[in-house]
Motif scaffolding. Structure first.
Motif, mmCIF file in Angstrom:
data_model
loop_
_atom_site.group_PDB
_atom_site.id
_atom_site.type_symbol
_atom_site.label_atom_id
_atom_site.label_comp_id
_atom_site.label_asym_id
_atom_site.label_seq_id
_atom_site.Cartn_x
_atom_site.Cartn_y
_atom_site.Cartn_z
ATOM 1 N N GLY A 14 38.560 49.977 42.302
ATOM 2 C CA GLY A 14 37.313 50.142 41.882
ATOM 3 C C GLY A 14 36.599 48.757 41.549
ATOM 4 O O GLY A 14 35.573 48.850 40.802
ATOM 5 N N TYR A 15 37.079 47.845 41.908
ATOM 6 C CA TYR A 15 36.612 46.477 41.837
ATOM 7 C C TYR A 15 35.543 46.085 42.936
ATOM 8 O O TYR A 15 35.941 46.335 44.237
ATOM 9 N N ARG A 16 34.480 45.687 42.788
ATOM 10 C CA ARG A 16 33.446 45.132 43.935
ATOM 11 C C ARG A 16 33.667 43.977 44.522
ATOM 12 O O ARG A 16 33.181 43.645 45.791
ATOM 13 N N THR A 41 48.555 34.604 33.162
ATOM 14 C CA THR A 41 48.608 35.912 32.966
ATOM 15 C C THR A 41 47.092 36.738 33.138
ATOM 16 O O THR A 41 46.336 35.856 32.382
ATOM 17 N N GLY A 42 47.055 37.816 33.517
ATOM 18 C CA GLY A 42 45.775 38.477 33.311
ATOM 19 C C GLY A 42 44.750 37.687 34.704
ATOM 20 O O GLY A 42 43.542 38.206 34.843
ATOM 21 N N GLY A 43 45.486 36.953 35.446
ATOM 22 C CA GLY A 43 44.484 36.282 36.461
ATOM 23 C C GLY A 43 44.269 37.246 37.531
ATOM 24 O O GLY A 43 43.394 36.891 38.388
ATOM 25 N N LYS A 45 47.012 38.687 39.796
ATOM 26 C CA LYS A 45 48.130 38.273 40.654
ATOM 27 C C LYS A 45 48.330 39.727 41.410
ATOM 28 O O LYS A 45 48.741 39.571 42.637
ATOM 29 N N SER A 46 48.570 41.033 40.695
ATOM 30 C CA SER A 46 48.961 41.904 41.459
ATOM 31 C C SER A 46 48.175 42.448 42.569
ATOM 32 O O SER A 46 48.708 42.690 43.425
ATOM 33 N N VAL A 47 46.945 42.342 42.457
ATOM 34 C CA VAL A 47 46.177 42.738 43.709
ATOM 35 C C VAL A 47 46.468 41.978 44.965
ATOM 36 O O VAL A 47 46.519 42.380 46.033
HETATM 37 P P1 ADP Z 1 48.343 39.206 36.361
HETATM 38 O O1 ADP Z 1 49.511 40.041 37.093
HETATM 39 O O2 ADP Z 1 48.107 37.944 37.200
HETATM 40 O O3 ADP Z 1 48.844 38.919 34.750
HETATM 41 P P2 ADP Z 1 46.960 41.552 36.704
HETATM 42 O O4 ADP Z 1 47.273 41.617 38.033
HETATM 43 O O5 ADP Z 1 47.512 42.453 35.622
HETATM 44 O O6 ADP Z 1 47.170 40.176 36.153
HETATM 45 O O7 ADP Z 1 45.384 41.644 36.369
HETATM 46 C C1 ADP Z 1 44.787 41.582 34.947
HETATM 47 C C2 ADP Z 1 43.652 42.431 34.934
HETATM 48 O O8 ADP Z 1 42.517 42.044 35.950
HETATM 49 C C3 ADP Z 1 43.998 43.843 35.462
HETATM 50 O O9 ADP Z 1 43.291 44.691 34.512
HETATM 51 C C4 ADP Z 1 43.441 44.054 36.790
HETATM 52 O O10 ADP Z 1 43.043 45.289 37.064
HETATM 53 C C5 ADP Z 1 42.235 43.134 36.658
HETATM 54 N N1 ADP Z 1 41.638 42.669 38.184
HETATM 55 C C6 ADP Z 1 42.441 42.272 39.079
HETATM 56 N N2 ADP Z 1 41.613 41.802 40.152
HETATM 57 C C7 ADP Z 1 40.348 42.191 39.778
HETATM 58 C C8 ADP Z 1 39.201 41.979 40.535
HETATM 59 N N3 ADP Z 1 39.145 41.308 41.866
HETATM 60 N N4 ADP Z 1 37.982 42.436 39.846
HETATM 61 C C9 ADP Z 1 37.976 42.765 38.672
HETATM 62 N N5 ADP Z 1 39.431 42.922 37.641
HETATM 63 C C10 ADP Z 1 40.454 42.765 38.439
#
Ligand code: ADP
Ligand code: ZN
Length: 705
Positions: A14-16, A41-43, A45-47
């Protein structure tokens, strides 16, 4: 049909749009290249590995050292409609076996697995899985240079040997350059893309409060809780006793709080974790053991009762706050006793080297006279050339002077020694010391020898520290801690940039600094009122579905929802963080709340609703479930489907009608025209007949071009 990475991001998450770096990383992996991802953290990475896993054929193996986190990530993916599983010792053999079977059958897109398990299983069932990517999370654990070395990680080098043409992605939030190189070497990555994301997290405020008493510390936390009464935060302490003590103080004040430390039983710990994740407590008082496996995006504050041992750990811990990108606060209580105790520990550990240097940085951060964010970022090798405006130093700046000349003196001395001096030797050169080492190395002959006699050793130490913090000089940890002049420093040497330094003040315990205004506020802002209602909806869904609230939607999504106020399913799908699966599953409850808030009828208007059916169709929701979600009959849904086929919006209709039925119906139509209708009605519902007719017309349109 292969969907583009962006389509997948929208559909499942659901991210644009992608965040900086995500696109580049994803493209590299899809083209088969190895990647090292360094992002805070929070950057996001998972995506970076989840999208390639979805895009490519087969399944991604994600190695993660933290069982709780694996479990959470798999659950969150499933909630988004992505088939995922976690395989580790914390699950029953039967559960693991089921996941393995699904993976072999090609029904899983991401498998989270512990490193131990991967090592054990690589030659067994894993050989039967089509693997499209290996993602190594917390990759710094492979390196002894890192702060969290785990020996089992060093065995992962076999991945490249066994799967030479499968891309490997190494991810970490904390790695200095040495650790990064070590990751690449040990995993044997082949000319990887190195993505070093910015470590800047501007939404985290940074605050260091020196020399506070216990009482004032509790009062500070009290203010934080009052500021965010419906959210939660973490108090980190060094000892279990301190965690208990803090917790009791908060409970006495009437707050909802709990403790978490290694002295609790496993059951007590998971209960504390559950209470925190579900938002039942406002604070958790914890030793550092807490938070590793927590993926809660709406932690609003993090307080450190004690000085952490290194910047990596500190940044990771405060980084747990504000992962949704909304403002969050961090406070470090700093005392000399902590510093002395840490040094003492290190002495006793017998191997103080690297750890001591890391502690030096922590001290520099805590005692900084310049923007704290610049100090943090320079530690990670980023030069930020402006002040952040969101740290206590920026908000209460010490008085400053033009330090350009001092920087030029120090930097040219470094250059003239061929970058062969550390902080102390540089100090001696600048002050014109006649120490034997200086004479022996010929440093008394260089032009800058003695140019800083006017300042004391303490002053120079403070100013050199500031130069490092500002990113003008850097310490080469791989070269005997010698100093180097950075590009930014070179610009100052050449007179292309000027620098302000903070006046050195002999250190005395500082009085508490000005505190940011904090009051309890009862909101009159409609967006905030709606937001509170949406949070209540989220809470009830989470309770009913037995998942943590943030897994329903993040705070950032709710805020976007409160701003957009979607009144239909179509509008709802545009909310940030609403993918197809969750949109379908949870949309109606939120829309109903919003419609009530807006004074509209609670049910959605007729006429547009067939388009909502399209969304459900696209998300692969079966007919019966569509009717249930929308609260209408399957007949009506079939009517929508027929209309959508008429408008060429649905072309895959196999799930709505069996081929045999279709042929019977169309055969009768062809033979008898509309007269067949009445007769067919005895055997088929009107909805099904309309779908058949629409499909027939669709085929005719296609034939006629
Ligand atoms: P990390 O593993 O780097 O700590 P996450 O993968 O958990 O970070 O992502 C942190 C937050 O950012 C999550 O809530 C995730 O859903 C959100 N997020 C990731 N990619 C995007 C994006 N392209 N647009 C908006 N939010 C995003
Ligand atoms: Zn700042």
């Amino acid at each position: 049909m292969q969907q583009s990475p962006l389509d997948l991001l929208i559909k499942f998450f659901g991210y644009r749009s992608f965040r900086p770096g995500q696109r580049e990383i994803i493209d590299a992996v899809i083209s088969g290249r190895d990647v090292v991802v360094l992002m805070p953290t929070g950057g996001g990475k998972s995506v970076c590995y989840q999208i390639p896993a979805l895009h490519m054929e087969g399944c991604a193996i994600v190695v993660s050292p933290l069982i709780a986190l694996m479990e959470d990530q798999a659950t969150a993916l499933i909630a988004n409609g992505v088939p995922a599983a976690a395989i580790h010792s914390g699950r029953s053999d039967a559960d693991n076996l089921r996941a393995i079977e699904a993976a072999i059958a090609g029904r899983i897109k991401l498998i989270y697995i512990s490193p131990e398990r991967l090592v054990a299983d690589i030659d067994t069932w894993l050989t039967r899985v089509k693997i499209n990517l290996f993602a190594i999370d917390e990759a710094h654990c492979i390196s002894q240079w890192g702060h969290d070395f785990r020996p089992v990680y060093t065995q992962l080098s076999f991945i490249k040997q066994k799967y030479p043409s499968t891309p490997i992605m190494a991810l970490t939030a904390t790695a200095d350059k040495l650790t990064r190189d070590d990751i690449i070497r040990q995993l044997n990555l082949q000319s990887p893309l190195r993505w070093i994301g910015s470590f800047d997290r501007p939404n985290l405020s940074l605050d260091v409060q020196p020399g506070s008493t216990k009482k004032s510390r509790v009062a500070t936390v009290q203010r934080l809780i009052r500021q965010y009464p419906n959210d939660s935060g973490i108090v980190y302490t060094l000892s279990r006793a301190a965690a208990e003590e803090f917790n009791e103080a908060l409970l006495r004040l009437g707050f909802r709080s709990c403790v978490y430390h290694a002295g609790l039983s496993a059951a007590e710990r998971s209960e504390a974790q559950r209470a925190f994740t579900n938002g039942d407590v406002q604070a958790v008082c914890a030793t550092i053991a807490f938070g590793m496996g927590i993926d809660k995006s709406n932690i609003r504050w993090v307080v450190h009762n004690n000085l952490p041992g290194n910047i990596e750990s500190y940044y990771q811990e405060i980084g747990r706050a504000g992962r949704d990108g909304l403002p969050a606060r961090t406070i470090l209580f700093y005392s000399m006793q902590d510093l002395i105790m840490r040094r003492h520990f290190l002495e006793e550990s017998g191997q103080p080297g690297i750890a001591n240097e890391k502690l030096d940085w922590m001290q520099r951060y805590a005692e900084s006279q310049i923007c704290r964010r610049r100090v943090l970022l320079s530690y990670f090798g980023e030069s930020m050339e402006h002040d952040c405006g969101n740290c206590d130093v920026c908000l209460n700046p010490p008085s400053r002077f033009d330090g350009t000349i001092l920087v030029q003196k120090a930097a040219s001395a470094v250059l003239r020694t061929g970058s062969q001096v550390g902080i102390f030797l540089l100090n001696d050169i600048l002050r014109g010391s006649a120490r034997a080492e200086i004479i022996r190395k010929g440093f008394d002959k260089i032009k800058t020898y003695g140019v800083g006699r006017d300042l004391s050793t303490n002053e120079w130490n403070a100013y050199i520290a500031q130069m490092i913090q500002l990113g003008l000089l850097e310490i080469a940890f791989d070269d005997a801690n010698h100093l180097r002049v950075t590009d930014y420093g070179m610009r100052v040497v050449r007179g292309e940039a000027t620098v302000e330094l903070a006046y050195y003040v002999a250190r005395a315990p500082k009085s508490a600094r000005g505190k940011a205004k904090e009051q309890i506020k009862i909101s009159t802002d409609p967006t905030e009122q709606l937001l509170e209602q949406l949070k209540a909806v989220r809470k009830s869904i989470a309770a009913a579905d037995n998942i943590p609230a943030y897994m329903v939607f993040s705070d950032a999504s709710l805020l976007d929802m409160a701003k957009r106020r979607p009144a239909t399913m179509e509008e709802f799908m545009l909310v940030n963080g609403v993918g197809e699966r969750k949109g379908v599953r949870f949309g109606k409850k939120f829309i109903t709340a919003i419609r009530k808030f807006e004074g509209l009828t609670a049910t959605m208007p007729q006429g547009t609703t067939y388009k909502e059916t399209l969304i459900l169709h696209n998300a692969g929701v079966p007919l019966g479930e569509m009717a249930q979600i929308k609260g209408i009959s399957t007949e009506t849904v079939l009517g929508h489907i027929a209309r959508l086929i008429d408008e060429d919006m649905i072309t895959n209709f196999a799930s709505y009608i069996a081929r045999k039925d279709y042929e019977t119906i169309i055969g009768a139509f062809k033979a008898q025209g509309d007269a067949a209708w009445e007769k067919l009605k005895e055997d088929y519902s009107t909805g099904l007949l309309r779908v058949a007719r629409s499909i027939y017309h669709y085929h005719q349109r296609k034939e006629n071009g």
